[in-house]
Design an enzyme around this catalytic site. Structure first.
Site, PDB file in Angstrom:
ATOM      1  N   SER A 156       1.528  -1.542 -10.428  1.00 22.79           N
ATOM      2  CA  SER A 156       2.440  -2.216  -9.490  1.00 22.79           C
ATOM      3  C   SER A 156       2.227  -3.714  -9.670  1.00 22.79           C
ATOM      4  O   SER A 156       1.181  -4.145 -10.172  1.00 22.79           O
ATOM      5  CB  SER A 156       2.054  -1.804  -8.062  1.00 22.79           C
ATOM      6  OG  SER A 156       2.726  -2.612  -7.118  1.00 22.79           O
ATOM      7  N   TYR A 169      -4.166  -0.737  -0.958  1.00 26.51           N
ATOM      8  CA  TYR A 169      -3.254  -0.403  -2.071  1.00 26.51           C
ATOM      9  C   TYR A 169      -3.442  -1.410  -3.203  1.00 26.51           C
ATOM     10  O   TYR A 169      -3.562  -1.040  -4.380  1.00 26.51           O
ATOM     11  CB  TYR A 169      -1.820  -0.405  -1.551  1.00 26.51           C
ATOM     12  CG  TYR A 169      -0.749  -0.088  -2.563  1.00 26.51           C
ATOM     13  CD1 TYR A 169      -0.621   1.187  -3.106  1.00 26.51           C
ATOM     14  CD2 TYR A 169       0.177  -1.056  -2.961  1.00 26.51           C
ATOM     15  CE1 TYR A 169       0.395   1.483  -4.021  1.00 26.51           C
ATOM     16  CE2 TYR A 169       1.190  -0.765  -3.876  1.00 26.51           C
ATOM     17  CZ  TYR A 169       1.295   0.505  -4.399  1.00 26.51           C
ATOM     18  OH  TYR A 169       2.299   0.800  -5.305  1.00 26.51           O
TER      19      TYR A 169
HETATM   20  P1  NAD Z   1       7.491   8.459  -4.561  1.00 29.29           P
HETATM   21  O1  NAD Z   1       6.816   8.667  -3.249  1.00 29.29           O
HETATM   22  O2  NAD Z   1       8.906   8.897  -4.725  1.00 29.29           O
HETATM   23  O3  NAD Z   1       6.686   9.160  -5.744  1.00 29.29           O
HETATM   24  C1  NAD Z   1       5.308   9.395  -5.735  1.00 29.29           C
HETATM   25  C2  NAD Z   1       5.116  10.812  -6.224  1.00 29.29           C
HETATM   26  O4  NAD Z   1       3.718  11.064  -6.348  1.00 29.29           O
HETATM   27  C3  NAD Z   1       5.678  11.818  -5.206  1.00 29.29           C
HETATM   28  O5  NAD Z   1       6.442  12.793  -5.901  1.00 29.29           O
HETATM   29  C4  NAD Z   1       4.430  12.422  -4.598  1.00 29.29           C
HETATM   30  O6  NAD Z   1       4.613  13.732  -4.140  1.00 29.29           O
HETATM   31  C5  NAD Z   1       3.453  12.337  -5.767  1.00 29.29           C
HETATM   32  N1  NAD Z   1       2.074  12.378  -5.325  1.00 29.29           N
HETATM   33  C6  NAD Z   1       1.519  11.629  -4.346  1.00 29.29           C
HETATM   34  N2  NAD Z   1       0.225  11.981  -4.193  1.00 29.29           N
HETATM   35  C7  NAD Z   1      -0.017  12.953  -5.106  1.00 29.29           C
HETATM   36  C8  NAD Z   1      -1.165  13.714  -5.432  1.00 29.29           C
HETATM   37  N3  NAD Z   1      -2.321  13.550  -4.780  1.00 29.29           N
HETATM   38  N4  NAD Z   1      -1.074  14.616  -6.429  1.00 29.29           N
HETATM   39  C9  NAD Z   1       0.098  14.806  -7.085  1.00 29.29           C
HETATM   40  N5  NAD Z   1       1.212  14.134  -6.808  1.00 29.29           N
HETATM   41  C10 NAD Z   1       1.155  13.216  -5.830  1.00 29.29           C
HETATM   42  O7  NAD Z   1       7.323   6.916  -4.889  1.00 29.29           O
HETATM   43  P2  NAD Z   1       7.609   6.085  -6.217  1.00 29.29           P
HETATM   44  O8  NAD Z   1       8.052   4.779  -5.757  1.00 29.29           O
HETATM   45  O9  NAD Z   1       8.425   6.845  -7.197  1.00 29.29           O
HETATM   46  O10 NAD Z   1       6.110   5.909  -6.786  1.00 29.29           O
HETATM   47  C11 NAD Z   1       5.727   6.226  -8.111  1.00 29.29           C
HETATM   48  C12 NAD Z   1       4.634   5.275  -8.566  1.00 29.29           C
HETATM   49  O11 NAD Z   1       5.196   3.949  -8.639  1.00 29.29           O
HETATM   50  C13 NAD Z   1       3.448   5.170  -7.600  1.00 29.29           C
HETATM   51  O12 NAD Z   1       2.251   5.109  -8.361  1.00 29.29           O
HETATM   52  C14 NAD Z   1       3.686   3.869  -6.871  1.00 29.29           C
HETATM   53  O13 NAD Z   1       2.500   3.288  -6.404  1.00 29.29           O
HETATM   54  C15 NAD Z   1       4.325   3.049  -7.977  1.00 29.29           C
HETATM   55  N6  NAD Z   1       5.104   1.902  -7.501  1.00 29.29           N
HETATM   56  C16 NAD Z   1       6.218   2.064  -6.740  1.00 29.29           C
HETATM   57  C17 NAD Z   1       6.908   0.933  -6.300  1.00 29.29           C
HETATM   58  C18 NAD Z   1       8.145   1.039  -5.459  1.00 29.29           C
HETATM   59  O14 NAD Z   1       8.586  -0.014  -4.944  1.00 29.29           O
HETATM   60  N7  NAD Z   1       8.761   2.180  -5.299  1.00 29.29           N
HETATM   61  C19 NAD Z   1       6.469  -0.344  -6.665  1.00 29.29           C
HETATM   62  C20 NAD Z   1       5.328  -0.465  -7.453  1.00 29.29           C
HETATM   63  C21 NAD Z   1       4.655   0.663  -7.864  1.00 29.29           C
END
Ligand code: NAD
Length: 273
Positions: A156, A169
């Site tokens: 991130s 985080y």
């Molecule tokens: P999201 O909540 O849609 O996806 C996260 C996924 O991880 C979900 O499907 C969830 O069920 C799964 N997950 C969570 N804990 C888990 C576990 N213990 N075991 C297996 N699966 C698990 O959110 P997203 O935005 O698609 O996030 C994906 C990645 O991108 C994450 O690592 C997040 O930190 C990173 N990210 C997201 C953003 C944003 O703005 N959306 C920004 C920077 C980084």
């Protein structure tokens, strides 16, 4: 005598990942689902891992409909080493050794620092750092044996700079970038690259939850909270999951073989490390 131009080994330009087995964690929603689709588009055989079978099955069906090819899913919690060992062994039995690993599963919780208890810190480290550590240890022996592998950690912008109210985080994502850099050096001469992709605020359920939390704490509407998040970068918009997935897909292709230890920022110019 004129030297002949060097020509790269032939690769199917449309499907440069044909014959590769990719495993994506947290692939049932958001960025993970988009990454899975992009790797399938590039020709990879897919294993999707997550905790909820419904969204994983739905994403496999969507991928099959769009690109054909092979997609299998399994439930596992990335923070649980035994559950991951079983899921990765089953994946290898089905689709052969894992060539491409995308550690995408993650979660974000927010609180002022003095309200951030140790339990929240442990939760953030568990899913955002320990999960990638466990999955990488499960996939790496076969990559070393085959002298080929791509590991992409979804970190991130919070892994590269600080934001208020998300100390746990930010700490976990900074640690994930540390893990990425150390492993990149350790594995560089063994045919394995390790990189991080660092999204800014991206249109996914995670940002929906963040906007709802901001709205509840500030009295703003969820719409206004999303607009405030979007305004944090010079493009003044949220990123899309497909934009993040495109960078991951490229890192997995032969064209990116010389790229390792990098943190590629997909954030509309928000930070320029
Ligand atoms: P999201 O909540 O849609 O996806 C996260 C996924 O991880 C979900 O499907 C969830 O069920 C799964 N997950 C969570 N804990 C888990 C576990 N213990 N075991 C297996 N699966 C698990 O959110 P997203 O935005 O698609 O996030 C994906 C990645 O991108 C994450 O690592 C997040 O930190 C990173 N990210 C997201 C953003 C944003 O703005 N959306 C920004 C920077 C980084």
């Amino acid at each position: 005598m004129t030297a002949r131009p060097r020509v790269a080994a032939p690769i199917d330009a449309a499907k440069p990942l044909a014959g590769r087995h990719a495993l994506v964690t947290g692939a049932g929603s958001g960025i993970g689902a988009a990454i899975a689709a992009e790797l399938a588009r590039l020709g990879a055989r897919l294993t999707l891992i997550g905790r909820r079978p419904g969204p994983l099955a739905q994403q496999c069906a969507t991928i099959f409909e769009a690109f054909g090819g092979e997609c299998r899913h399994d439930t596992a919690d990335v923070t649980d080493a035994a559950s991951i060992a079983a899921a990765f062994a089953a994946a290898a039995d089905w689709g052969g050794p894992i060539d491409l690993l995308v550690n995408n599963a993650g979660a974000a919780e927010s609180a002022p620092f003095l309200k951030t208890d140790l339990a929240m810190l442990e939760r953030m480290l568990a899913v955002n750092l320990r999960g990638a550590f466990i999955c990488t240890q499960a996939a790496l022996p076969a990559m070393l044996a085959g002298r080929m592998g791509r590991i992409v950690n979804i970190a991130s912008t919070a892994g590269l700079t600080g934001y208020a109210y998300v100390a746990a985080y930010c700490a976990a994502k900074h640690a994930l970038i540390g893990l990425t850099r150390a492993l990149a050096r350790e594995l560089a001469a063994r045919g394995i690259t390790v990189n991080a992709v660092c999204p800014g605020y991206t249109e996914t359920p995670l940002v929906d939850r963040a906007a709802a939390t901001i709205a509840a704490k500030t009295g703003k509407s969820a719409e206004a909270a999303r607009a405030a998040l979007a305004a944090s970068n010079p493009m003044r918009r949220l990123m899309t999951p497909d934009e993040v997935a495109a960078a991951v897909g490229w890192l997995c292709t032969p064209a990116a073989a010389a790229v390792t230890g990098q943190s590629i920022v997909i954030a509309g110019g928000e930070i320029m490390p």
